[in-house]
Scaffold this active site. Structure first.
Site, PDB file in Angstrom:
ATOM      1  N   THR A 186      50.721  50.887  36.199  1.00 54.60           N
ATOM      2  CA  THR A 186      50.894  49.429  36.161  1.00 54.60           C
ATOM      3  C   THR A 186      50.443  48.805  37.470  1.00 54.60           C
ATOM      4  OG1 THR A 186      53.113  49.205  37.160  1.00 54.60           O
ATOM      5  CG2 THR A 186      53.030  49.789  34.818  1.00 54.60           C
ATOM      6  N   VAL A 187      50.036  47.548  37.374  1.00 56.30           N
ATOM      7  CA  VAL A 187      49.831  46.703  38.547  1.00 56.30           C
ATOM      8  C   VAL A 187      50.512  45.373  38.234  1.00 56.30           C
ATOM      9  CG1 VAL A 187      48.191  45.510  40.037  1.00 56.30           C
ATOM     10  CG2 VAL A 187      47.653  47.807  39.177  1.00 56.30           C
TER      11      VAL A 187
ATOM     12  N   ARG B  33      43.368  42.761  40.598  1.00 56.05           N
ATOM     13  CA  ARG B  33      42.029  42.537  41.156  1.00 56.05           C
ATOM     14  C   ARG B  33      41.968  42.791  42.654  1.00 56.05           C
ATOM     15  NH1 ARG B  33      42.226  42.612  36.457  1.00 56.05           N
ATOM     16  NH2 ARG B  33      41.408  41.085  34.958  1.00 56.05           N
ATOM     17  N   ARG B  34      42.775  43.733  43.122  1.00 55.49           N
ATOM     18  CA  ARG B  34      42.726  44.092  44.547  1.00 55.49           C
ATOM     19  C   ARG B  34      42.362  45.562  44.750  1.00 55.49           C
ATOM     20  NH1 ARG B  34      47.831  40.835  47.332  1.00 55.49           N
ATOM     21  NH2 ARG B  34      47.852  39.053  45.892  1.00 55.49           N
TER      22      ARG B  34
ATOM     23  N   LEU C 240      43.902  48.199  43.544  1.00 55.27           N
ATOM     24  CA  LEU C 240      45.034  49.112  43.689  1.00 55.27           C
ATOM     25  C   LEU C 240      44.948  50.278  42.714  1.00 55.27           C
ATOM     26  CD1 LEU C 240      47.967  46.564  44.192  1.00 55.27           C
ATOM     27  CD2 LEU C 240      46.396  47.536  45.882  1.00 55.27           C
ATOM     28  N   LEU C 241      44.650  49.983  41.445  1.00 55.84           N
ATOM     29  CA  LEU C 241      44.530  51.058  40.466  1.00 55.84           C
ATOM     30  C   LEU C 241      43.385  51.990  40.824  1.00 55.84           C
ATOM     31  CD1 LEU C 241      45.084  52.603  37.895  1.00 55.84           C
ATOM     32  CD2 LEU C 241      43.898  50.818  36.604  1.00 55.84           C
TER      33      LEU C 241
ATOM     34  N   TYR D 282      39.788  52.104  31.397  1.00 53.58           N
ATOM     35  CA  TYR D 282      39.603  53.422  31.991  1.00 53.58           C
ATOM     36  C   TYR D 282      38.185  53.969  31.957  1.00 53.58           C
ATOM     37  CZ  TYR D 282      44.636  53.352  32.270  1.00 53.58           C
ATOM     38  OH  TYR D 282      45.920  53.001  32.575  1.00 53.58           O
TER      39      TYR D 282
ATOM     40  N   PHE E  52      52.203  59.799  25.667  1.00 52.10           N
ATOM     41  CA  PHE E  52      52.798  60.166  26.960  1.00 52.10           C
ATOM     42  C   PHE E  52      52.424  59.145  28.009  1.00 52.10           C
ATOM     43  CE2 PHE E  52      48.809  62.438  26.310  1.00 52.10           C
ATOM     44  CZ  PHE E  52      48.099  62.192  27.454  1.00 52.10           C
TER      45      PHE E  52
END
Length: 418
Positions: A86-87, A93-94, A96-97, A126, A418
């Site tokens: 999650t973000v 849009r930084r 992080l993911l 993804y 999962f």
């Protein structure tokens, strides 16, 4: 303030859980109760939990765990199973993911995992990380009165020689793991289940913060006494205005290792008194179910979607692990922007086995690592991908050769989320 992903500590884990709940819109902004934190922490490897924090508050989450995946032919390979991604909406849009994913995949590659796996909540996310949809899923709703089944018929039929027995959760915990292992040996796309999976899905030690309704369980035993199938289902209590039963049975899990077991279990759940509608739960897109009914039109598709996504981390090991039904050779130029698994490889296959080694030969096909993941379990057509411009055919006829190499008679299926 720097927003850098890092490993989450035990003290930070409660806030990490809060952020997961926020991201999946299933909880308020409050931190979970101590009991929930303790239970989840007991079964979590914190070394594989990442978070991003700002001013002491978790704003992005990521977790992975060890898994095994059955590939074509029944071999099992090590997978890096990804979940809890999650973000927080305020911090999108930084990148992080992207940074959490890069850290996790690099660690998985270093561990020797062959692939990474996940169930995607959203389709577009993804692919940019090298994942491709490797299996799909379908759910049917059966209009039982229209199905054409004889309500007076014995289930299973006398000619079948088998029998169906109602069992309880303790029986499922005893019989289920061995049945699942037999399925995993023949069905590509199946992922591993540990002991805790069987406990959680049969109501053992259910914590107070989780709602549990015990399903009905039934097993199919063949004429020689072998347990070849298991079904779990729940039913509602809906009656019409004229005191007519309109009850629905929802299948929450079904494993079968033979067509006879599949037929018997589906006919059984459609023969239960008062049940007029059956929801199949998520099945393989080519499940036998509709055609097991005298009138297949009684089963309408209510869900059709991508399911298991894969990311290849070790191309030679991934392609050598599975089996192939033909003799062929292909030079694959696999592009991987991250540098984790790209390269040019000579893939030589035959029914006895396969070899995949680096080569400097001219390529037959050029494709992204995400497209290779989509092909890996045999569920997608290389010819279709070439027509879509997602595979570049450098040798005429190479896509057709790849079709014979990768495609399988039955489609991939992952029974789990999962």
């Amino acid at each position: 303030m720097s927003l850098d992903p890092r490993t989450v500590s035990a003290a930070e884990f409660p806030d990490w859980l809060r952020a997961v709940g926020t991201g999946f819109l299933r909880a308020s902004a409050s931190v979970p109760a101590e009991e929930e934190v303790a239970v989840r922490l007991e079964h979590t490897d914190l070394s594989r939990v990442q978070g991003v924090f700002e001013a002491g508050r978790c704003v992005a989450t990521f977790r992975s765990f060890a898994q095994e995946l059955t590939v074509v032919g029944g071999a099992r390979v090590r997978a890096d199973a990804i979940t809890g991604v999650t973000v927080t909406p305020t911090h999108r849009r930084r990148g992080l993911l992207s940074r959490m994913m890069a850290t996790d995949l690099a660690a998985a590659k270093e561990r020797g995992d062959v692939v990474a796996s996940l169930i995607a909540a959203e389709y577009p996310i993804y692919g940019r990380y090298g994942f491709g949809p490797a299996s799909w899923t379908t759910e049917w709703e059966i209009d039982v009165p229209r199905a054409g089944l004889d309500p007076r018929a014995r289930v299973p039929s006398e000619a079948d020689g088998g029998r169906i027995e109602l069992v309880d959760g303790a029986d499922v915990r005893k019989l289920g793991p061995e049945l699942h292992a037999r399925l995993a040996a023949r069905q590509h796309g199946v992922v591993s289940r540990d002991e805790r999976w069987w406990q959680r899905n049969t109501g053992v030690d259910v914590p107070a913060f989780e709602t549990w309704t015990e399903p009905f369980y039934a097993v199919y035993r063949s004429a020689d006494g072998e347990t070849d199938g298991l079904i779990a289902y729940r039913a509602d209590a809906h009656w019409g205005d004229r005191k007519q039963p309109l009850n629905k049975a929802t299948v929450v899990g079904m494993l079968a290792t033979t067509p006879a077991a599949e037929r018997a279990l589906w006919h059984f759940v459609c023969s239960i008194d008062w049940i007029t509608t059956v929801r199949s739960g998520y099945r393989a897109p080519d499940d036998l179910l509709p055609l097991l009914l005298p009138d297949p039109r009684a089963a309408r598709v209510v869900t059709q979607a991508d399911w298991l996504w894969l990311r290849v981390l070790d191309i030679p090991r991934a392609l050598e692990a599975r089996t192939y039904a033909t003799d062929a050779a292909l030079v694959l130029d696999v592009r991987d922007a991250t540098g984790l698994a790209g390269g040019r490889f000579l893939l030589e296959v035959s029914p006895p086995g396969a070899s995949c080694v680096p080569t400097k030969r001219d390529p037959d096909l050029v494709l992204d690592v995400a497209e290779l993941a989509t092909l890996h379990l045999g569920d997608e057509s290389p010819v279709r991908l070439a027509a879509l411009g997602r595979i570049d055919e450098h040798r005429p006829g190479a896509a057709a050769t790849a079709e014979a190499v990768f495609r399988t008679a039955r489609r991939a299926w992952c029974p789990d989320v999962f």
